[in-house]
Design an enzyme around this catalytic site. Structure first.
Site, mmCIF file in Angstrom:
data_model
loop_
_atom_site.group_PDB
_atom_site.id
_atom_site.type_symbol
_atom_site.label_atom_id
_atom_site.label_comp_id
_atom_site.label_asym_id
_atom_site.label_seq_id
_atom_site.Cartn_x
_atom_site.Cartn_y
_atom_site.Cartn_z
ATOM 1 C CB SER A 153 -8.710 1.807 -0.664
ATOM 2 O OG SER A 153 -8.368 2.526 -1.817
ATOM 3 C CG ASP A 194 -8.980 1.956 -6.052
ATOM 4 O OD1 ASP A 194 -10.037 2.281 -6.637
ATOM 5 O OD2 ASP A 194 -8.646 2.435 -4.952
ATOM 6 C CG ASP A 205 -12.414 1.984 -2.899
ATOM 7 O OD1 ASP A 205 -11.325 1.916 -3.507
ATOM 8 O OD2 ASP A 205 -12.699 2.904 -2.110
ATOM 9 C CG ASP A 221 -11.185 5.513 -3.905
ATOM 10 O OD1 ASP A 221 -10.389 4.683 -4.394
ATOM 11 O OD2 ASP A 221 -11.170 5.836 -2.703
#
Length: 576
Positions: free
Chosen positions: A146, A305, A307, A309
């Site tokens: 993340s 961010d 990734d 999400d």
């Protein structure tokens, strides 16, 4: 077995991957570094695992990834032959070793006769969630850490519904992962053999296109977008991550024409070299986007961010300066926009938020006659509820969010989706621009209607063995000596989610909290104020959440400062 035994086992392993061998040799004379690398197995928790890259049982590497994949493979086997045939889908982000760890996961699955769908290049986490449902696989994996620093990576597991695995499933997977005795001796099939046996299928455009088509369904006011297409100016940064193509393509498909991408942050970069942290929660991540915004006179800046999400949004104020909205503010704005622009709200409609998310959301939902449900922190609990409501028909999901910049508008994904959120935030900005207002203006209108809800978050990072002990000590102290007053605001009740018990201070009575057990303590104060302590499940930190309500901005700000100072001064004494 002691950590020294594990180190010897690794050090004597003749076939140790060469790069890991080199790294292990470099710390051979550093006992502290060796103990940190080997003092425990890298924790595989309810959502998977996350840790620093490097050699050792307590690090993310080829062998600990294989161990996680081995446990997951056995879980899929236990579901029967159909689950094995349905297989697994794997996506990865832009971090160091992410493509390699993705392939290693497929190699372990192949040794069990389980088919793996593998993206050929990086993809957003929400697209992986969608892909599980679209392809009908038994599970999914995203290799990502993340928004963590560059030295981290992770292995996040999704169930057959496309949601992060909830506690019941997670416990079974964790048990199977922990039962793997030797991560250095796990069987794998090499890539060529996987392809030969048709146990590996590379995927790309089919899933991309299907996801893009679903993204178009979230729009509530396409006529407003058409009207504002050449007027609303958007600046977008993917912060060196996975969101560039889906967000840009999604905005284009909706009709937005004035989209500027921050070039320096458009390309994937595992070092995230232009930011101190690739986290849109931290305002420094918007430094370059703000520079671009001033050049093109942008109305809204959006950042995802690595990734994709989490979404952050910055808005230009009356003074011409850009301010980053908090996750609570953006969530409140989105909720208000969705509920006010959805024709014929269903009587059984429901909004879902977490226990550390602003009460502003509940106030907005109440205004529109929509029920609010609280879950524990973590979007897996929101995804679990969506599935439960889908099966029972009891409620219709309308929106879900958490204060840490995670939002879900439509449930074709079952995890927080920054791609959906980027499109919705842009449409929302276009809507308010068509009325001569900014998102700041819209937020102020909500505050004037519902009261001034303000929140803050303090994170304390305490690394290593001693840090773990300090975090445990802080939680124990607040449990054993619960707050009775915070500044001049009295505590009404104490919620201990580890014991699932709520204690009312007025009479000492207790009642049960109907949520899974979790290491969280929350203090409910007078006048809709609250504070909460929660250790992170994926990082070496403890988080302190604060929420207040005031009749005006000044009174809310004063209350927030008072609550923060009272709690953090006690914490400072504990760690000193």
């Amino acid at each position: 077995m002691s950590w020294q035994d594990d180190y010897i086992r690794w050090n004597e392993f003749e076939d140790l991957e060469p790069h890991l061998r080199k790294q292990l040799d470099e710390i051979a004379e550093n006992e502290n570094a060796l103990e940190e690398a080997f003092h425990k197995p890298l924790s595989f928790g309810t959502g998977g695992m996350r840790g620093e890259l490097g050699p050792g049982t307590n690090r993310m590497n080829l062998y600990t990834v294989r161990k996680a994949a081995e446990g997951l493979a056995k879980y899929i086997e236990n579901q029967g032959e159909e689950a094995k045939q349905n297989g697994l889908v794997v996506a990865h982000d832009s971090r160091h070793m992410s493509p390699e760890f993705s392939l290693e996961t497929a190699k372990v699955m192949g040794a069990h006769g389980i088919k793996t769908y593998l993206f050929t290049s990086l993809r957003p986490t929400p697209e992986l969630s969608f892909a599980v449902r679209h392809l009908g696989t038994a599970a999914g994996v995203v290799v990502t850490a993340s928004h963590n620093p560059p030295e981290y990576n992770g292995f996040k597991v999704y169930n057959e519904d496309g949601g992060q695995v909830p506690p019941a499933q997670a416990e079974e997977i964790v048990e199977l992962v922990n039962a793997v005795e030797n991560e250095l001796a796990i069987d794998v099939l090499e890539k060529e053999e996987l392809e030969k046996q048709e146990l590996l299928k590379w995927i790309d455009e089919e899933v991309d296109q299907a996801y893009l088509e679903k993204l178009q369904t979230i729009s509530l006011n396409p006529e407003v977008i058409e009207q504002q297409a050449n007027k609303l100016k958007i600046v977008f940064t993917p912060l060196h991550g996975t969101a560039l193509n889906p967000v840009v393509n999604g905005l284009e498909k909706l009709g937005f024409k004035q989209v500027t991408v921050v070039d320096e942050q458009a390309k994937p970069d595992p070092e995230f070299s232009t930011v101190a942290s690739p986290n849109p929660e931290e305002h420094q991540a918007f430094t370059m986007a703000i520079e671009y915004g001033k050049k093109v006179d942008a109305d809204i800046l959006i950042g995802t961010d690595p990734d994709a999400d989490r979404l952050g949004v910055a808005v230009k104020g009356d003074d011409g300066e850009y301010t980053v909205l908090t996750g609570n503010q953006l969530g409140g704005l989105m909720l208000d926009y969705i509920l006010s622009n959805t024709p014929y709200l269903p009587e059984n409609g429901i909004m879902i938020k977490t226990i550390v998310t602003s009460e502003l959301g509940r106030a907005v939902a109440d205004h529109y006659g929509v029920e609010t449900l609280d879950t524990l922190t973590g979007f897996k609990f929101i995804g679990e509820k969506i599935r439960e409501f889908e099966q029972s028909g009891k409620h219709q999901f309308l929106f879900g969010y958490e204060e840490s910049y995670g939002y879900l508008i439509r449930d074709f994904a079952r995890d927080k989706d920054a791609v959906q959120s980027a499109l919705m935030a842009s449409e929302m900005a276009a809507y308010w621009k068509s009325k001569g207002k900014t998102l700041f203006d819209a937020l102020e209108m909500i505050y004037e209607r519902q009261g001034y809800y303000l929140e803050d978050l303090k994170s304390l990072t305490l690394k290593g063995i001693s840090g773990t002990e300090q975090i445990e000590g802080i939680m124990n102290d607040f449990r054993e000596r619960p707050l009775e007053k915070v500044g001049d605001i009295s505590v009404v009740a104490v919620e201990d989610y580890a014991s699932s018990e709520r204690t009312h201070l007025a009479d000492g009575s207790t009642d049960e909290i109907d949520l899974p057990k979790s290491n969280v303590v929350k203090f409910l104060l007078e006048d809709d104020c609250w504070c909460c302590l929660r250790p992170s499940g994926t990082e070496p930190k403890i988080k302190f959440y604060f929420g207040v309500r005031g009749d005006n901005r000044r009174s809310a700000e004063d209350r927030l400062d008072m609550v923060k100072n009272a709690v953090m001064s006690r914490v400072d004494k504990l760690i000193k």
